[in-house]
Design a protein around this motif. Sequence first.
Motif, short mmCIF file in Angstrom:
data_model
loop_
_atom_site.label_atom_id
_atom_site.label_comp_id
_atom_site.label_asym_id
_atom_site.label_seq_id
_atom_site.Cartn_x
_atom_site.Cartn_y
_atom_site.Cartn_z
N VAL A 247 45.40 50.47 -12.35
CA VAL A 247 45.47 49.53 -13.47
C VAL A 247 44.74 50.11 -14.68
N ASN A 248 45.39 50.11 -15.81
CA ASN A 248 44.77 50.53 -17.07
C ASN A 248 44.45 49.26 -17.87
N PRO A 249 43.19 48.82 -17.88
CA PRO A 249 42.85 47.55 -18.54
C PRO A 249 43.22 47.51 -20.02
N LEU A 250 43.12 48.67 -20.70
CA LEU A 250 43.46 48.68 -22.12
C LEU A 250 44.94 48.39 -22.34
N ALA A 251 45.79 49.07 -21.55
CA ALA A 251 47.22 48.83 -21.67
C ALA A 251 47.58 47.41 -21.25
N LEU A 252 46.90 46.91 -20.21
CA LEU A 252 47.17 45.56 -19.73
C LEU A 252 46.81 44.53 -20.80
N MET A 253 45.68 44.74 -21.46
CA MET A 253 45.26 43.83 -22.51
C MET A 253 46.22 43.88 -23.70
N TYR A 254 46.69 45.09 -24.04
CA TYR A 254 47.65 45.23 -25.13
C TYR A 254 48.94 44.48 -24.81
N ASP A 255 49.42 44.67 -23.56
CA ASP A 255 50.65 43.98 -23.17
C ASP A 255 50.49 42.46 -23.22
N GLU A 256 49.32 41.99 -22.79
CA GLU A 256 49.10 40.55 -22.79
C GLU A 256 49.05 40.00 -24.21
N LEU A 257 48.44 40.77 -25.12
CA LEU A 257 48.38 40.32 -26.52
C LEU A 257 49.77 40.33 -27.16
N LYS A 258 50.63 41.25 -26.69
CA LYS A 258 51.98 41.34 -27.24
C LYS A 258 52.97 40.46 -26.49
N ASP A 259 52.50 39.73 -25.50
CA ASP A 259 53.37 38.84 -24.72
C ASP A 259 53.98 37.79 -25.66
N PRO A 260 55.33 37.67 -25.69
CA PRO A 260 55.97 36.71 -26.59
C PRO A 260 55.47 35.28 -26.39
N SER A 261 55.22 34.88 -25.15
CA SER A 261 54.75 33.52 -24.90
C SER A 261 53.38 33.30 -25.53
N LEU A 262 52.52 34.34 -25.45
CA LEU A 262 51.21 34.22 -26.08
C LEU A 262 51.34 34.17 -27.59
N ARG A 263 52.24 34.98 -28.13
CA ARG A 263 52.45 34.95 -29.58
C ARG A 263 52.92 33.57 -30.03
N ASN A 264 53.80 32.97 -29.22
CA ASN A 264 54.28 31.63 -29.56
C ASN A 264 53.13 30.62 -29.53
N GLU A 265 52.24 30.77 -28.53
CA GLU A 265 51.09 29.87 -28.45
C GLU A 265 50.18 30.04 -29.66
N VAL A 266 49.99 31.29 -30.09
CA VAL A 266 49.15 31.54 -31.28
C VAL A 266 49.78 30.92 -32.52
N GLU A 267 51.11 31.09 -32.68
CA GLU A 267 51.78 30.49 -33.84
C GLU A 267 51.68 28.97 -33.80
N ALA A 268 51.84 28.39 -32.60
CA ALA A 268 51.72 26.93 -32.48
C ALA A 268 50.30 26.48 -32.83
N LEU A 269 49.33 27.28 -32.42
CA LEU A 269 47.94 26.95 -32.75
C LEU A 269 47.71 27.03 -34.25
N LYS A 270 48.30 28.03 -34.90
CA LYS A 270 48.17 28.13 -36.36
C LYS A 270 48.76 26.90 -37.04
N THR A 271 49.90 26.43 -36.52
CA THR A 271 50.53 25.24 -37.09
C THR A 271 49.63 24.02 -36.95
N ARG A 272 49.00 23.89 -35.74
CA ARG A 272 48.11 22.76 -35.53
C ARG A 272 46.88 22.84 -36.44
N VAL A 273 46.37 24.04 -36.63
CA VAL A 273 45.22 24.21 -37.52
C VAL A 273 45.59 23.84 -38.95
#
Length: 437
Positions: A247-273
């Motif tokens: 397991v490469n934690p750096l690559a894993l973290m990058y993939d998680e940050l680029k996960d479309p579902s996470l991006r959608n959650e971030v955008e939804a959070l921005k809308t709520r803010v």
Amino acid sequence: MNYSTLKKGLAASFVALLGVTTLAEAQETASSAKVFGGRGQYRTWSLGVNAGVLSPFVAIGGTNDFSNFDVNLGYGISLRKQLGHAFGLEGNIFRGKISGTNKDYPARPIKEFSTELAYAADLRGVVNVATVDFLRRENSVNFFITAGYGIAAYNPIVDGVDKKGTFGDDGDKDNIKEAYIPVGAGIKFKVSDRVSFNLGYTMHFMDTDNLDGTWANGSSNKDKFSYGYAGLEFSLGSSSKPNLDWVNPLALMYDELKDPSLRNEVEALKTRVSAVEKSVEDLKKDSDGDGVADQFDKCPGTPAGTAVDGSGCPLPKAPEPTALNQGNLTGFETINFEFNSSVLKTESYPTLDKLSSVLRENGGKVTVNGYASSEGTAAYNLKLSKDRANSVKTYLVNSGVNSSQVVTKGFGEANPIASNDTEEGRIQNRRVESARN
């Protein structure tokens, strides 16, 4: 050592490597692991086989009872539990022969020894210390170090004399059993997600001098031996999970940050803010500029410059001054106070100065009556009303009026001149009045 046996063993290992690699690569699946998902999302058990060279010498040097060593075959198996990306626990069992001679020192009394390792078993901690390609997306090379504790059972044969069956407290054991400390290092190459090829070197330090049989001659050197090996390691468990070793934690973290579902959650959070920020701005909006937000303004549209209370409604105007007949003092302008305060307002000074002038020039007495609005307890308001009356008396006395000319009384909440149900009324009731005696 029998080199033919060693060659055959190594050849068999590489054939197994190629076969298992092909099978494992066919079973590889995409990883869905998360950075903080825990060990349950990985394969953490692995089984290894290894073979290599056993020697009575170690790389760091030190004293030895024999000047020369033979190259002998060793072989073993391992089982490891990976507890994290960088650390695991590994059990090892291996066998083989360790032997040496004194051919470079023929004058020594003992010429040669040969020790059969019935078994050597230990438990080690394995630390992944570095990787040459960790910054790449797929990690495929790991360096590791190991250390632990083990027990070895062996039979030393010195100058052809085999004492098998004479060991132990009762002299009836085939082998000597001693503890040892294994310390090693190695490098691991990822062949596939299931298989790795390992190269390692381990030094084994013993607390006795029995391994080479020189104990019989009273030598005090502590024995040691080494094992240089190559081996295959097979990851166990579900094919749907990745191997925690790679397991490469750096690559894993990058993939998680680029996960479309996470991006959608971030955008939804921005809308709520943004919605919360707009609500806050709406709460702060003050259309008439009176200092009270529209949300709480009960009197919207107040003209600019109008003094208002906490509800945004205009404050009542102070009563017009009562005419002062300097020859016949009948009363004076009401003095008002702030909420829960007995401090005179500066706007009351002109009225008090006129009253002081009349009393100093014409004599006579005046009664100063203090009042309070209905907030708080009756006892507290009574005290507050007395304090307000005394504030007026103090001002008059300080301006030259004789103390005996001023009588003070406090009436608390009694005798309100306006309703205490509204702020406008309560403002009027926080007052001091005076009358000629």
